[in-house]
Design an enzyme around this catalytic site. Structure first.
Site, PDB file in Angstrom:
ATOM      1  CE  LYS A  51      30.324  37.416  40.032  1.00  0.00           C
ATOM      2  NZ  LYS A  51      29.097  38.116  40.596  1.00  0.00           N
TER       3      LYS A  51
ATOM      4  CG  ASN B 117      35.107  39.416  39.897  1.00  0.00           C
ATOM      5  OD1 ASN B 117      35.508  40.459  39.441  1.00  0.00           O
ATOM      6  ND2 ASN B 117      33.776  39.410  40.354  1.00  0.00           N
TER       7      ASN B 117
ATOM      8  CG  HIS C  69      27.023  45.535  38.155  1.00  0.00           C
ATOM      9  ND1 HIS C  69      27.884  46.262  39.052  1.00  0.00           N
ATOM     10  CD2 HIS C  69      26.951  44.379  38.288  1.00  0.00           C
ATOM     11  CE1 HIS C  69      28.502  45.221  39.697  1.00  0.00           C
ATOM     12  NE2 HIS C  69      28.203  44.097  39.363  1.00  0.00           N
TER      13      HIS C  69
END
Length: 447
Positions: free
Chosen positions: A119, A142, A187
């Site tokens: 990303k 981000n 995560h």
């Protein structure tokens, strides 16, 4: 929120770059709100930059502030499942993130990019496409600039990298287009399994006019009721075709550019270019500007970045590989005249690393395992080198590597056990590579 602006109490959870951007944004609105900050760290980063009229509670929670807030703005690093935030949510207090505040004030078109990997590259590449077309573009979220800080520059287009954490607290971002690039294990210390993680990523499609998904990863597929496009190596609206025996990037049947002309390295970056083309088309960025960017953009630091070539040995920094899928992408199609010296380890975030084993078996590789979860990699090869730190692994590699070899830092883990972040880890790798190779050269001369 209370209707009387002068009586609103907004609590910001977490300081640092994002928290400061939230505070500055709220102060600039000058609507009479009372702003307080809670940071559980004893030394809250950026505390010295807070306006004098903003109260700070550092070193723990202040439940009185929290439970009497009209609005809570939580850092993406603070899980909504944190007991303190759950208590506030159960009381009916609205909890949002910085991207939701951005969504409520932004006036220009927005493009969003999420996914487990790639990303940052797609976000930056799309920004370069817009710049090549002469568009006043803001690139952040981000990555790089905090989204709220960019509002002051009155950009004509915003390109945002959006993590699953940010998407959890965003509900009203109206995007021109958005992409879910891929999904892989990451995560797992924060989500209740892969489907929970996937659903957090899929929230990006709730807030976009065009939903772009990956034909080679069906977990990214957009809902049937959304207007969507897709990309993929063999099928999709943006795909690859053969032209005169060579692979070409193709947009809706139109050959655009030879794959061999892409400046980015790696097969995964071909897919990233396909995604970027679709997103660029969605806001009318000219095709020649897209091609110019793809020919010139060489990627971000810490992503398969060659930092040194010494005595025929390549030292490559892929510190951004914070999960197994990122490391797999770095190894995909890797061909070397010599041996690969691969450095892995750190904070595994609850991930499982067995997916690396088949790829490692096909390579001439020495695997160096370091850090808190380094031992979890040791069973992937017959004779691993297990050490405590990345620098110890490099000390061994510099003594054993030969011309034609590559020393690759692609850890498949987060950095937090030994470094502040992946950037510091990558910078340490690059600096130490320079130092130990220089020392090795001096020893050779002295002999």
């Amino acid at each position: 929120m209370k209707t009387d602006a002068a009586n609103k109490h907004i609590v910001v959870i977490g300081l640092g770059m994002t928290g400061l951007s939230v505070v500055n944004h709220l102060v600039a609105k000058n609507d009479g709100a009372m702003i307080s900050v809670i940071d559980t760290r004893d030394a809250a980063p950026g505390a010295d930059k807070l306006p004098q009229n903003v109260a700070l509670n550092a070193g723990g929670w202040n439940m009185d502030w929290l439970l009497n807030a009209d609005l809570i703005v939580a850092s993406p690093g603070i899980a909504l499942a944190t007991p303190e935030l759950k208590a506030a949510a159960e009381k009916g207090i609205e909890i949002v993130g910085d991207i939701e505040l951005f969504a409520r004030d932004v006036a220009a078109p927005v493009i969003g990019i999420t996914g487990s990997n790639g990303k940052s590259t797609v976000t930056s590449l799309l920004g370069e496409m817009a710049k090549a077309a002469g568009v006043n573009v803001g690139v952040g979220g981000n990555i790089g600039f905090a989204a709220l800080d960019m509002l002051a520059y009155d950009h004509a287009l915003y390109v945002l990298e959006l993590s699953s954490f940010q998407l959890e607290t965003t509900s009203s971002l109206d995007m021109a287009s958005a992409v879910f690039l891929n999904l892989s294990e990451d995560h797992m210390d924060r989500y209740d399994g892969m489907e929970d993680y996937r659903q957090a990523k899929l929230r990006i499609f709730d807030q976009t006019q065009l939903a772009l998904w990956n034909q080679d990863d069906l977990q990214t597929k957009a809902p049937e009721d959304k207007y969507s496009e897709s990309f993929g190596f063999s099928q999709g609206d943006y795909t690859l075709t053969l032209k005169e025996g060579n692979e070409w990037l193709t947009a809706k049947g139109e050959p655009v550019m030879a794959v061999s002309d892409i400046a980015l390295v790696g097969r995964h970056n071909v897919a990233n270019c396909l995604a970027a083309m679709s997103l660029a088309d969605s806001v009318g960025i000219a095709r020649d500007a897209q091609c110019q960017a793809m020919r010139e953009y060489c990627g971000l630091p810490h992503r398969c970045q060659q930092v040194l070539e010494h005595n025929g040995i390549w030292w490559v920094n892929d510190s951004k590989a914070t999960n197994p899928a990122s490391t797999l992408a770095a190894l995909d199609g890797l061909q070397l005249p010599g041996k690969l010296h691969l450095l892995v380890g750190g904070d595994g975030k609850g991930a499982e690393f067995s997916s690396l084993q088949p790829v490692l078996a096909a390579l001439d590789v020495t695997l160096y395992c370091y850090g808190r979860d380094g031992q979890a990699f040791a069973g992937l090869v017959e004779t691993p080198v297990v050490v405590d730190t990345m620098q110890q692994a490099m000390d061994i590699a510099v003594q054993t590597a030969k011309s034609g070899d590559m020393v690759l830092l692609s850890p498949a883990c987060a950095s937090f056990d030994q470094f502040t972040n992946f950037m510091v880890r990558g910078e340490t790798f690059a600096a130490y590579a320079q130092a130990i190779t220089a020392h090795s050269a001096l020893e050779t001369v002295s002999e």
